[in-house]
Design a protein around this motif. Structure first.
Motif, short mmCIF file in Angstrom:
data_model
loop_
_atom_site.label_atom_id
_atom_site.label_comp_id
_atom_site.label_asym_id
_atom_site.label_seq_id
_atom_site.Cartn_x
_atom_site.Cartn_y
_atom_site.Cartn_z
N UNK A 85 17.42 -3.92 0.60
CA UNK A 85 17.62 -2.58 -0.28
C UNK A 85 16.31 -2.37 -0.96
N UNK A 86 15.99 -3.34 -1.89
CA UNK A 86 14.79 -3.16 -2.90
C UNK A 86 13.75 -3.16 -2.31
N UNK A 87 13.35 -3.35 -0.99
CA UNK A 87 12.23 -3.26 -0.25
C UNK A 87 12.24 -2.26 0.92
N UNK A 88 13.05 -1.39 0.65
CA UNK A 88 13.11 -0.30 1.85
C UNK A 88 11.88 0.63 1.86
N UNK A 89 11.34 1.17 0.48
CA UNK A 89 10.03 1.70 0.42
C UNK A 89 9.12 1.09 0.88
N UNK A 90 8.77 -0.29 0.75
CA UNK A 90 7.86 -0.90 1.25
C UNK A 90 7.74 -1.03 2.87
N UNK A 91 8.92 -1.04 3.38
CA UNK A 91 9.20 -1.12 4.57
C UNK A 91 8.58 0.15 5.29
N UNK A 92 8.67 1.18 4.72
CA UNK A 92 8.33 2.53 5.42
C UNK A 92 6.68 2.54 5.47
N UNK A 93 6.11 1.88 4.58
CA UNK A 93 4.63 1.86 4.47
C UNK A 93 4.19 1.16 5.50
N UNK A 94 5.05 -0.18 5.58
CA UNK A 94 4.59 -1.27 6.60
C UNK A 94 4.59 -0.61 8.01
N UNK A 95 5.70 -0.05 8.16
CA UNK A 95 5.77 0.81 9.54
C UNK A 95 4.56 1.73 10.21
N UNK A 96 4.10 2.20 9.09
CA UNK A 96 3.10 3.32 9.31
C UNK A 96 1.62 2.70 9.07
N UNK A 97 1.52 1.18 8.80
CA UNK A 97 0.22 0.92 8.23
C UNK A 97 -0.86 0.91 9.48
N UNK A 98 -0.40 0.65 10.75
CA UNK A 98 -1.50 0.98 11.82
C UNK A 98 -1.53 2.37 12.51
N UNK A 99 -0.99 3.24 12.10
CA UNK A 99 -1.30 4.74 12.42
C UNK A 99 -2.91 5.24 12.15
#
Length: 695
Positions: free
Chosen positions: A582-596
């Motif tokens: 849970x502490x890395x959920x904000x990080x996970x959102x950026x990782x998902x969109x890092x190749x848009x």
């Protein structure tokens, strides 16, 4: 249906009674006009004097009282005050009737008599009715507003008593009972007038028609009673003169005033200049009267006492105004020095308290200043919304206040920054700092809040408030940059260690991208919390490649369609891996969109423009730059200038132009103390450079 039918019947009965009362009042008014015509023009002749002076006069007085009582029955809101005033008029009319029936033909009627008792009963009933009417018309009347009206009323009453009672007292030589009765009428009229002045004062000296008519009615009554007593005292009173219609005229004017439709409730208008003018006029009148009394002209006792009462009330009014002013200043002081969200002191009161603490601090009795900044609050706010964020700040602020209360006071500086100014008094500073940090920590599903802090000891570390605040701020952010490893960093370390065991070279690439992203984030003036999430996401934006087969990752040539499709799943896989914590959920959102891509041609969601998170846009540009300047199995490295030129060419299509501009500035003006350096010759495991091979 029964209730509705009963209500409708009640309304019909009320309407019928109201019409009957109106017709009755009209008949009474016509009778009064006939009586006045007889007095003024002798209509009907002398032979009809008894009919007009006794019969019609008493009929008008009784009729007016009954008309008002009938009107009271149809006015639900004002029924009680109208009924009281109507009963007062009825006692007056009964006094007239009693005098006509039993005393008019006596050569020397008793004085005072039963008729006087009935006449005087009018005053307390009318007082009560007018008081209730004022209360119903002006809701929320303050004590100051009542005092303003009373001061003005008493001042006018004092002047009136000095002008009107003096002739009566001068010509009255009878016993105490007769003098008291003679004085009771004008004094009663003056006190009624005082109540009316209070009401007019509450209306801001702009009375509605009802109060204006009541004022005229009372003035007519005052004139009639005063002239009557004056004529009786001098022996010049004669029946059947123009003085007689004044009493029924006063009665009918009072009925007419109360007959008018009820106005909505209003707030008393006593603001602005009226707060000074209203009581000021009354006080001035009383002072002038007392000044005259000390000269050659003597003022009667009632006028003198009324003047003294006016001044006494004026003193009370001044005291009340002073009290209100002090209370207002205290409230303003609290509001100006208190944070409205948490109830803690704000920056302004901290500055004052800090100045005092520096003066009192000594080597034997030092003071401890601590400043705190919450870690993770920005993500909490974004995840749960601003109301939840405000609630969290209020809760943490109260926790901090309770933790430091035995030693000092807590403050909120604004945003998610707090302060505490303490007197350790033998308690180790480390223990106080630890307790404060515990108070500012909270964790739950999907979030973890802790606090970075800085502290200074006074007078050892600083000699002024400004230097103390500057030093504690620097220590705070030094602590924030190098704070102890928390759960989030432990998870990051574990994941990167697993990835490094599989692809050691990939760690160097991730470190380079993270360092560059840190500088770009600062160049774009992101919040510290956003920069922290950005760096974590840049470090782990390729974490999903742990699930990609080595044959694809290490393939020296271009990937085929199926391999490329599989490779593009690594951002989704990375989001899934990181979201498990849970502490890395904000990080996970950026990782998902890092190749848009800025133009919408990226993956996995095809986002475009500002729909792509800013952190993801920064990672995309920094990742591409690092790939271009690094040596790859399928291409040689390029210079920084060539890499920047290629990014500039793709700005507005693949990359955000603002991000490319900031990245260019960072590369050309890199500050080694702001971000770790990285080696441009390091070799990442897989490029993201679209011009080489879209991953």
């Amino acid at each position: 249906m029964g209730i509705i039918g009963t209500s409708a019947a009640t309304d019909r009965n009320s309407t019928t009674l109201s019409r009957a009362a109106g017709c009755w009042f009209a008949l009474v008014a016509l009778a009064f006009l006939a009586y006045t015509a007889h007095i003024a023009f002798g209509i009907g002749g002398r032979a009809s004097d008894d009919f007009f002076d006794d019969g019609l006069y008493n009929a008008v007085m009784l009729g007016g009282a009954l008309a008002l009582i009938m009107r009271a029955a149809t006015r639900r809101g004002d029924r009680t005050p109208l009924l009281l005033i109507g009963l007062g008029l009825l006692t007056w009319a009964l006094g007239e009737l009693t005098y006509t029936l039993f005393y008019a033909n006596m050569a020397h009627p008793p004085y005072p008599s039963v008729a006087d008792g009935l006449w005087l009963a009018f005053y307390p009933l009318c007082y009560a009715g007018l008081g209730l009417l004022i209360r119903r018309r002006f809701r929320g009347v303050s004590g100051a507003a009542w005092l303003d009206g009373l001061v003005a009323g008493l001042g006018f009453a004092a002047v009136a008593a000095g002008l009107l009672l003096e002739p009566i007292l001068a010509h009255t030589g009878a016993g105490v009972a007769e003098v008291a009765t003679n004085l009771a009428y004008p004094v009663g009229d003056l006190l009624l007038f005082l109540v009316l002045v209070t009401a007019i004062g509450l209306s801001g000296w702009r009375p509605e028609a009802m109060w204006a008519l009541i004022a005229i009615s009372l003035l007519v009554s005052v004139a009639a009673d005063t002239l009557y007593l004056f004529q009786v005292a001098e022996g010049t009173y004669r029946e059947g003169t123009w003085l007689e219609p004044l009493w029924p005229l006063s009665s009918l004017l009072l009925v007419l005033a109360l007959w008018l439709p009820a106005h909505p409730l209003s707030r008393p208008r006593v603001d602005g200049w009226r707060t000074l003018a209203v009581p000021g006029v009354g006080v001035l009148a009383a002072v002038i009267l007392l000044f005259v009394d000390h000269g050659a002209t003597r003022v009667n006792d009632p006028a003198r006492y009324l003047a003294l009462a006016t001044l006494a009330l004026a003193v009370m009014r001044i005291s009340l105004a002073f009290r209100r002013s002090r209370r207002s200043q205290q409230v303003s002081r609290v509001q100006a020095t208190t944070d409205s969200l948490t109830g803690l002191g704000n920056r302004r009161i901290l500055a004052e308290d800090l100045d005092e603490a520096i003066e009192l601090a000594s080597e034997r009795d030092p003071r401890l200043l601590m400043m705190f900044d919450l870690n993770g609050f920005k993500q909490y706010n974004d995840s749960f919304g601003h109301p939840a964020g405000d609630s969290l700040l209020a809760r943490l602020g109260q926790n901090l206040d309770a933790a430091v209360a035995p030693h000092g006071r807590a403050y909120r500086m604004g945003g998610d920054e707090f302060c505490a100014l303490l007197r350790p008094a033998g308690t180790p500073p480390d223990a106080l700092e630890a307790a404060a940090c515990v108070a500012l920590g909270e964790s739950g599903h999907g979030f973890e809040i802790d606090a970075a802090y800085g502290s200074v000891m006074l007078p050892f570390d600083a000699g002024s408030a400004s230097s103390a605040l500057q030093l504690v701020d620097r220590r705070l952010y030094r602590n924030k940059e190098g704070r102890p490893v928390g759960v989030k960093r432990q998870l990051r370390g574990v994941l990167l260690q697993v990835l490094g065991e599989r692809e050691p070279a990939l760690l160097d690439h991730l470190d380079g991208v993270a360092a560059l992203a840190l500088s770009v984030g600062r160049q774009l003036q992101l919040d510290p919390e956003d920069v922290d999430v950005l760096v974590r996401a840049a470090e782990m934006h390729d974490i999903g490649k742990m699930a990609i087969p080595e044959t694809i990752l290490d393939k020296p040539g271009p990937l085929d369609a199926e391999e490329r499709k599989f490779m593009r799943r690594h951002t989704i896989l990375g989001e899934r891996i990181l979201s498990a914590a849970p502490a890395l959920v904000p990080v996970a959102r950026l990782v998902r969109s890092s190749h848009e891509r800025w133009d919408g041609g990226g993956y996995p969601d095809g986002l475009a423009g500002t729909d792509i998170p800013l952190g993801s846009r920064i990672i995309c540009a920094c990742d591409a730059y690092d790939a271009i300047v690094s040596t790859r199995p399928y291409s040689a490295s390029c210079s920084s200038a060539a890499a920047l030129a290629e990014l500039a060419e793709l700005a507005g299509s693949q990359f955000d132009s603002d991000v490319v501009h900031a990245l260019t500035h960072v590369v050309r003006n890199r500050e080694h103390d702001a971000a770790p350096t990285f080696d441009e010759t390091e070799r990442p495991a897989e490029p993201t450079r679209s011009a080489v091979r879209p991953a």
